[in-house]
Write an enzyme that holds these catalytic residues in place. Structure first.
Site, PDB file in Angstrom:
ATOM      1  N   ASP A  45     -25.028 -18.233  -3.791  1.00 10.82           N
ATOM      2  CA  ASP A  45     -25.682 -17.616  -2.647  1.00 10.82           C
ATOM      3  C   ASP A  45     -26.116 -16.192  -2.979  1.00 10.82           C
ATOM      4  OD1 ASP A  45     -26.093 -17.743   0.425  1.00 10.82           O
ATOM      5  OD2 ASP A  45     -24.938 -15.903   0.170  1.00 10.82           O
ATOM      6  N   LYS A  66     -30.234 -17.560   0.370  1.00  9.51           N
ATOM      7  CA  LYS A  66     -30.702 -17.731   1.753  1.00  9.51           C
ATOM      8  C   LYS A  66     -30.515 -16.396   2.453  1.00  9.51           C
ATOM      9  CE  LYS A  66     -29.962 -21.443   4.094  1.00  9.51           C
ATOM     10  NZ  LYS A  66     -31.336 -21.961   4.113  1.00  9.51           N
ATOM     11  N   MET A 178     -26.015 -10.635  11.420  1.00 12.88           N
ATOM     12  CA  MET A 178     -27.452 -10.932  11.315  1.00 12.88           C
ATOM     13  C   MET A 178     -28.225 -10.357  12.497  1.00 12.88           C
ATOM     14  SD  MET A 178     -27.082 -14.839   9.864  1.00 12.88           S
ATOM     15  CE  MET A 178     -25.590 -15.228  10.805  1.00 12.88           C
TER      16      MET A 178
END
Length: 265
Positions: A45, A66, A178
């Site tokens: 990742d 991602k 996020m």
């Protein structure tokens, strides 16, 4: 480094969903280190420390980043890679930043793998919310301020938003993931239900060498973040428990100033 070769048996291998923590390799668990050493294929990742590959010397490394707002590897493609290599009898380690079971789409991957008859191991790690709190020297819960913590992502699958009114009503510490691209909207929504002076903080790259911290209050959160140039990945912390970090900082600063005055005298 050699590429993995198909196993001589049709017996499926397995997939380990490995939580790599916030970036500091010293925070990896012993279980994580053992899984990395045994890996045939490493699906890495973007948010994991790239130096983690040194702990998987025999593995083929495939980067499957991602990142919100960036060009990302499609989730379906990652799932196909895991399934393909595991069905060849290989040990696939899917390395995720933070904690795999928290906003890491682990549930979707577990379902796909189990439907294919592939065994799944899960290795826990330290989420960036915990690393952010540790870097600020605060507790996410506090008997005088709150009795819980709510981990929440700033957007839902349909690109909507959480119920900020309901979250504010819990009076828990809010650890918001996020959320940097929506920080103005988040602050505005919470200000409709929380006092302007509610303590707030930002920690970017929590636990990593590039870590940055900001202590502020809810009504100044978005403006201070933009003024200081904060961006993703970052954790937003909101709640009275966050104020303990500011109070401790102020107390330390006062003690140092007092000591300096006393020494000068």
């Amino acid at each position: 480094m050699t590429s993995p070769t198909p196993a001589d048996t049709l017996t499926p291998g397995k997939v380990t969903l490995l939580s790599a923590g916030p970036g500091d390799l010293d925070l990896l668990t012993l279980k994580a280190v053992k899984a990395l050493a045994a890996a045939d294929v490493l699906l890495l990742d973007d948010l994991a420390n790239p130096e983690i590959v040194s702990l998987a010397p025999q593995a083929r490394v495939i980067r499957v980043g991602k990142r919100g707002g960036c060009r990302s590897t499609p989730q379906a493609f990652i799932e196909r890679l895991m399934r393909r290599y595991a069905l060849k009898g290989l040990h696939v380690v899917r390395v995720k930043g933070g904690e795999a079971l928290l906003f890491g789409r682990a549930g979707e991957e577990i379902a796909v793998l189990r439907d294919a008859g592939i065994a799944v191991d899960i290795v826990n790690g330290i989420s960036s919310g915990f690393a952010a709190a540790a870097s600020l020297g605060m507790s996410l819960t506090h008997r005088r301020h709150c009795h819980g913590v709510s981990f929440v992502t700033a957007h839902t699958e349909d690109h909507g938003e959480p119920d900020w009114a309901a979250l504010a009503a819990t009076r828990t510490t809010l650890a918001i993931y996020m959320g940097m691209r929506r920080i103005e909207r988040i602050a505005s929504a919470l200000l409709a239900h929380l006092p302007a002076a509610t303590p707030a903080a930002l920690v970017q790259w929590a636990g990593g060498v590039d870590e940055r911290r900001l202590l502020t209050r809810l009504d100044r959160l978005a403006a201070d973040a933009m003024s200081a140039g904060f961006g993703s990945p970052a954790v937003i912390l909101v709640g009275d428990a966050v104020g303990e970090s500011a109070r401790q900082r102020d107390a330390t600063s006062h003690a140092r100033t007092t000591a300096a005055i006393a020494y000068a005298a």
